[in-house]
Scaffold this active site. Sequence first.
Site, short mmCIF file in Angstrom:
data_model
loop_
_atom_site.label_atom_id
_atom_site.label_comp_id
_atom_site.label_asym_id
_atom_site.label_seq_id
_atom_site.Cartn_x
_atom_site.Cartn_y
_atom_site.Cartn_z
N ASP A 1 0.70 -1.14 -0.11
CA ASP A 1 0.04 -0.01 0.11
C ASP A 1 0.74 1.19 -0.05
O ASP A 1 2.07 1.26 0.18
CB ASP A 1 -1.01 -0.06 1.01
CG ASP A 1 -0.17 -0.40 2.61
OD1 ASP A 1 1.08 -0.35 2.71
OD2 ASP A 1 -1.08 -0.69 3.53
N ASP B 1 -6.95 -2.58 14.50
CA ASP B 1 -8.33 -2.77 14.18
C ASP B 1 -8.69 -4.06 13.31
O ASP B 1 -9.64 -4.33 12.94
CB ASP B 1 -9.04 -1.72 13.38
CG ASP B 1 -8.38 -1.11 12.05
OD1 ASP B 1 -7.52 -2.05 11.65
OD2 ASP B 1 -8.92 -0.37 11.37
N HIS C 1 -6.88 -4.65 10.46
CA HIS C 1 -6.75 -4.76 9.21
C HIS C 1 -5.31 -5.36 8.72
O HIS C 1 -4.45 -5.57 9.34
CB HIS C 1 -6.68 -3.29 8.70
CG HIS C 1 -5.78 -2.33 8.98
ND1 HIS C 1 -5.82 -0.91 9.27
CD2 HIS C 1 -4.21 -2.56 9.12
CE1 HIS C 1 -4.53 -0.52 9.70
NE2 HIS C 1 -3.84 -1.50 9.58
N GLU D 1 -9.46 -1.74 5.63
CA GLU D 1 -10.21 -1.54 6.86
C GLU D 1 -11.26 -2.05 7.15
O GLU D 1 -11.95 -2.70 6.13
CB GLU D 1 -10.37 0.03 6.97
CG GLU D 1 -9.40 1.08 6.93
CD GLU D 1 -8.34 1.02 8.15
OE1 GLU D 1 -8.22 0.15 8.83
OE2 GLU D 1 -7.88 2.04 8.22
P1 PGA Z 1 2.57 -1.13 12.60
O1 PGA Z 1 1.33 -1.11 11.65
O2 PGA Z 1 3.46 -2.44 12.16
O3 PGA Z 1 3.15 0.44 12.57
O4 PGA Z 1 1.92 -1.62 14.03
C1 PGA Z 1 0.82 -2.26 11.21
C2 PGA Z 1 -0.41 -2.28 10.40
O5 PGA Z 1 -1.18 -1.13 10.43
O6 PGA Z 1 -0.73 -2.85 9.30
#
Ligand code: PGA
Length: 258
Positions: A67, A136, A138, A143
Amino acid sequence: MEIIVKDSVEEMSKAAARMVARTLNAKPNAVLGLATGSTPLGLYKELVRMHNDEGLDFSQVTTFNLDEYVGLTQKHTQSYHYFMHENLFKHINIPPQNVYIPSGTTDNYESFCKWYEQRIVECGGIDLQILGIGSDGHIAFNEPSSSLGSRTRIKTLAKQTIDDNARFFDSAEEVPIYAITMGVGTILEAHKIILLANGKNKADAVAQSVEGPVTSLITASALQLHRDTMFILDRGAASGLKMLDYYQWIQDKMPDAP
Ligand code: PGA
């Protein structure tokens, strides 16, 4: 699903790096799916070390990132282009033309998304996909309520994600609202998937993904439908799992397993 629990983030990262190295040793021109965020930093550090000390070779490797924020240029210090260059690509011998990251600045997102999906297929599909997980639940920027069959497209970020990621920006107002992201359906087509998670703030999302129902409200739960997914967790991220003793028992017995 295979659940591996490690005592530290460092051990989690090293275990993931060994899986990547094993993939590249078996198939030097493998296609890797890569993630950004704080979670895979240790993995990338270990891959750079293996490249320098052990000659781990990326000269035939192709990568596709999950992404990118919409609106950030490649040079923006919070863009995922910048992140990947700084944390991995500039330290290894991957040819720049083999690196694919969704564009946050294209003037035609629809055709870009189609082209990105097509390039993955033309390159033979993703052999090994690395994932993090949001608090959350995802995966990539899919999302809650994303279709489990979704493909690469624009998503509006959830407020929880914007708040989580505000730590990388000067303020939450600066976090882009839109992202271009591989879909859940795109991710599920990878041949092998490794999801990394560390810290207690991920425990609930991990438990729901592994032991909850398959639901678009926790897009990582769709991984239950994938035939070769491994979660590599630290103790904090594993702490919400009801069947933790069972996973641990399997892990301890693994050398003797049929
Ligand atoms: P993070 O993010 O590794 O910074 O915790 C993970 C994500 O949002 O997929």
